[in-house]
Design a protein around this motif. Structure first.
Motif, PDB file in Angstrom:
ATOM      1  N   LEU A 172       0.817  -1.212   0.000  1.00 36.14           N
ATOM      2  CA  LEU A 172       0.000   0.000   0.000  1.00 36.14           C
ATOM      3  C   LEU A 172       0.853   1.266   0.000  1.00 36.14           C
ATOM      4  CD1 LEU A 172      -2.622  -1.253   2.623  1.00 36.14           C
ATOM      5  CD2 LEU A 172      -2.846  -1.223   0.134  1.00 36.14           C
ATOM      6  N   ARG A 173       2.114   1.154  -0.363  1.00 36.48           N
ATOM      7  CA  ARG A 173       3.015   2.312  -0.291  1.00 36.48           C
ATOM      8  C   ARG A 173       2.555   3.476  -1.153  1.00 36.48           C
ATOM      9  NH1 ARG A 173       8.536  -1.135  -0.632  1.00 36.48           N
ATOM     10  NH2 ARG A 173       7.185  -2.259  -2.083  1.00 36.48           N
ATOM     11  N   GLU A 174       2.007   3.217  -2.312  1.00 35.08           N
ATOM     12  CA  GLU A 174       1.486   4.313  -3.140  1.00 35.08           C
ATOM     13  C   GLU A 174       0.108   4.756  -2.663  1.00 35.08           C
ATOM     14  OE1 GLU A 174       3.035   6.171  -5.481  1.00 35.08           O
ATOM     15  OE2 GLU A 174       4.791   5.043  -4.817  1.00 35.08           O
ATOM     16  N   ALA A 175      -0.706   3.802  -2.264  1.00 37.36           N
ATOM     17  CA  ALA A 175      -2.076   4.116  -1.842  1.00 37.36           C
ATOM     18  C   ALA A 175      -2.122   5.037  -0.634  1.00 37.36           C
ATOM     19  CB  ALA A 175      -2.840   2.824  -1.548  1.00 37.36           C
ATOM     20  N   VAL A 176      -1.216   4.839   0.338  1.00 37.18           N
ATOM     21  CA  VAL A 176      -1.298   5.641   1.565  1.00 37.18           C
ATOM     22  C   VAL A 176      -1.056   7.123   1.297  1.00 37.18           C
ATOM     23  CG1 VAL A 176      -0.725   3.702   3.069  1.00 37.18           C
ATOM     24  CG2 VAL A 176       1.110   5.227   2.276  1.00 37.18           C
ATOM     25  N   LYS A 177      -0.396   7.438   0.221  1.00 35.17           N
ATOM     26  CA  LYS A 177      -0.140   8.843  -0.118  1.00 35.17           C
ATOM     27  C   LYS A 177      -1.424   9.598  -0.432  1.00 35.17           C
ATOM     28  CE  LYS A 177       4.388   7.715  -2.029  1.00 35.17           C
ATOM     29  NZ  LYS A 177       5.201   7.655  -3.269  1.00 35.17           N
ATOM     30  N   THR A 178      -2.488   8.859  -0.746  1.00 35.13           N
ATOM     31  CA  THR A 178      -3.757   9.487  -1.126  1.00 35.13           C
ATOM     32  C   THR A 178      -4.804   9.430  -0.013  1.00 35.13           C
ATOM     33  OG1 THR A 178      -4.701   7.452  -2.054  1.00 35.13           O
ATOM     34  CG2 THR A 178      -3.340   8.811  -3.531  1.00 35.13           C
ATOM     35  N   ILE A 179      -4.493   8.796   1.102  1.00 33.04           N
ATOM     36  CA  ILE A 179      -5.457   8.679   2.206  1.00 33.04           C
ATOM     37  C   ILE A 179      -5.356   9.941   3.055  1.00 33.04           C
ATOM     38  CG2 ILE A 179      -6.032   7.396   4.305  1.00 33.04           C
ATOM     39  CD1 ILE A 179      -5.162   4.842   2.810  1.00 33.04           C
ATOM     40  N   SER A 182      10.648   2.384  12.743  1.00 32.76           N
ATOM     41  CA  SER A 182      10.982   3.066  11.478  1.00 32.76           C
ATOM     42  C   SER A 182       9.909   2.810  10.413  1.00 32.76           C
ATOM     43  CB  SER A 182      12.351   2.617  10.964  1.00 32.76           C
ATOM     44  OG  SER A 182      12.365   1.209  10.751  1.00 32.76           O
ATOM     45  N   LEU A 183       9.278   1.645  10.458  1.00 32.31           N
ATOM     46  CA  LEU A 183       8.211   1.331   9.501  1.00 32.31           C
ATOM     47  C   LEU A 183       6.973   2.184   9.787  1.00 32.31           C
ATOM     48  CD1 LEU A 183       7.646  -0.629   7.117  1.00 32.31           C
ATOM     49  CD2 LEU A 183       6.623  -2.166   8.788  1.00 32.31           C
ATOM     50  N   GLY A 184       6.617   2.308  11.069  1.00 29.82           N
ATOM     51  CA  GLY A 184       5.484   3.160  11.440  1.00 29.82           C
ATOM     52  C   GLY A 184       5.757   4.618  11.124  1.00 29.82           C
ATOM     53  N   GLN A 185       6.969   5.066  11.391  1.00 28.04           N
ATOM     54  CA  GLN A 185       7.345   6.455  11.101  1.00 28.04           C
ATOM     55  C   GLN A 185       7.242   6.718   9.596  1.00 28.04           C
ATOM     56  OE1 GLN A 185       9.391   8.566  13.593  1.00 28.04           O
ATOM     57  NE2 GLN A 185       8.902  10.264  12.248  1.00 28.04           N
ATOM     58  N   ALA A 186       7.721   5.792   8.783  1.00 29.44           N
ATOM     59  CA  ALA A 186       7.644   5.954   7.320  1.00 29.44           C
ATOM     60  C   ALA A 186       6.194   5.995   6.860  1.00 29.44           C
ATOM     61  CB  ALA A 186       8.393   4.817   6.621  1.00 29.44           C
ATOM     62  N   LEU A 187       5.336   5.183   7.472  1.00 31.22           N
ATOM     63  CA  LEU A 187       3.911   5.203   7.131  1.00 31.22           C
ATOM     64  C   LEU A 187       3.325   6.572   7.428  1.00 31.22           C
ATOM     65  CD1 LEU A 187       1.210   3.871   6.338  1.00 31.22           C
ATOM     66  CD2 LEU A 187       1.050   3.033   8.694  1.00 31.22           C
ATOM     67  N   ALA A 188       3.574   7.091   8.620  1.00 27.82           N
ATOM     68  CA  ALA A 188       3.028   8.399   8.992  1.00 27.82           C
ATOM     69  C   ALA A 188       3.550   9.495   8.076  1.00 27.82           C
ATOM     70  CB  ALA A 188       3.368   8.703  10.452  1.00 27.82           C
ATOM     71  N   GLU A 189       4.815   9.429   7.722  1.00 23.72           N
ATOM     72  CA  GLU A 189       5.398  10.449   6.850  1.00 23.72           C
ATOM     73  C   GLU A 189       4.834  10.391   5.436  1.00 23.72           C
ATOM     74  OE1 GLU A 189       9.618   9.878   7.218  1.00 23.72           O
ATOM     75  OE2 GLU A 189       9.651  10.743   9.249  1.00 23.72           O
ATOM     76  N   ALA A 190       4.405   9.215   4.997  1.00 21.65           N
ATOM     77  CA  ALA A 190       3.854   9.073   3.645  1.00 21.65           C
ATOM     78  C   ALA A 190       2.410   9.556   3.545  1.00 21.65           C
ATOM     79  CB  ALA A 190       3.934   7.614   3.202  1.00 21.65           C
ATOM     80  N   MET A 191       1.730   9.631   4.671  1.00 19.57           N
ATOM     81  CA  MET A 191       0.313  10.010   4.657  1.00 19.57           C
ATOM     82  C   MET A 191       0.181  11.518   4.867  1.00 19.57           C
ATOM     83  SD  MET A 191      -1.253   6.782   6.773  1.00 19.57           S
ATOM     84  CE  MET A 191      -2.968   7.139   6.313  1.00 19.57           C
ATOM     85  N   PRO A 192      -0.750  12.156   4.135  1.00 19.03           N
ATOM     86  CA  PRO A 192      -0.849  13.607   4.200  1.00 19.03           C
ATOM     87  C   PRO A 192      -1.301  14.175   5.551  1.00 19.03           C
ATOM     88  CG  PRO A 192      -2.269  12.713   2.458  1.00 19.03           C
ATOM     89  CD  PRO A 192      -1.608  11.569   3.120  1.00 19.03           C
ATOM     90  N   ASN A 193      -2.014  13.395   6.358  1.00 11.87           N
ATOM     91  CA  ASN A 193      -2.594  13.945   7.584  1.00 11.87           C
ATOM     92  C   ASN A 193      -2.383  12.985   8.749  1.00 11.87           C
ATOM     93  OD1 ASN A 193      -3.945  15.788   9.174  1.00 11.87           O
ATOM     94  ND2 ASN A 193      -5.967  15.219   8.440  1.00 11.87           N
ATOM     95  N   ALA A 194      -1.137  12.537   8.914  1.00  9.10           N
ATOM     96  CA  ALA A 194      -0.845  11.531   9.942  1.00  9.10           C
ATOM     97  C   ALA A 194       0.214  12.039  10.913  1.00  9.10           C
ATOM     98  CB  ALA A 194      -0.381  10.232   9.295  1.00  9.10           C
TER      99      ALA A 194
END
Length: 191
Positions: A122-129, A147-159
């Motif tokens: 979901l690496r591309e998808a999370v950028k649009t959530i 580091s995985l959770g941090q990367a997820l939060a950084e990829a999402m626009p409102n996280a």
């Protein structure tokens, strides 16, 4: 399939503005449902998860080992990644209970979920959530490291991202008050 099942439950219960809280694979399910049907989801709390967890080889090796040896063979290795070492020492009965629950899990269901995790990206998808999202991670998590959770939060626009100190993959069990307090603060900020 997991995300569609969750969507079906929400439809059945007539829930149209959910705050989804998912741990590990549950976080990926929440992300996928939000991607598929964003109008059902008001906000997300994602605990010890990522947009992509593990590698294809890692999951294939785990599935192969489970089919060859059964759940009990890998029980110790899997559950030791779920909890910080201090949890096993401080709460040995609970630790053993969770291990017993894990090794009694249906092999087909468990390996099917491993395969779903292997295939989910979901690496591309999370950028649009765009839903407000709180990403929590145990500081001692080896299964889905901070580091995985941090990367997820950084990829999402409102996280936003927060650590749960002294917990591993299941901080909701190891540090329930800390997790609850962080979720309550997040929920209060939604309106």
């Amino acid at each position: 399939d997991h995300a569609e099942d969750l969507g079906g439950v929400l439809d059945y219960l007539n829930i149209t503005n959910a705050v989804l809280i998912g741990v590990s694979v549950g976080g990926m399910i929440a992300l996928e449902l939000t991607r598929l049907n964003p109008t059902k989801v008001k906000a997300l709390v994602l605990c010890d998860t990522g947009a992509k967890i593990g590698t294809e080889d890692m999951w294939n090796d785990r599935v192969k080992a489970l089919h060859e040896n059964g759940m009990a063979h890998l029980g110790d290795a899997i559950v030791s990644r779920f909890f910080a070492p201090s949890f096993a020492e401080e709460q040995p009965v609970a630790y053993q209970g969770y291990k017993n629950m894990l090794v009694r899990t249906d092999l087909t269901g468990y390996t099917g979920t491993c395969e779903a995790l292997r295939d989910a990206d979901l690496r591309e998808a999370v950028k649009t959530i765009e839903q407000p999202t709180l990403v929590l991670n145990g500081s001692e998590d080896m299964a889905t490291p901070p580091s995985l959770g941090q990367a997820l939060a950084e990829a999402m626009p409102n996280a936003s991202f927060e650590l749960i100190d002294g917990a591993a993959h299941l901080p909701c069990i190891e540090k329930p008050t800390d997790v609850s307090n962080k979720i309550q603060t997040f929920l209060k900020g939604l309106n």
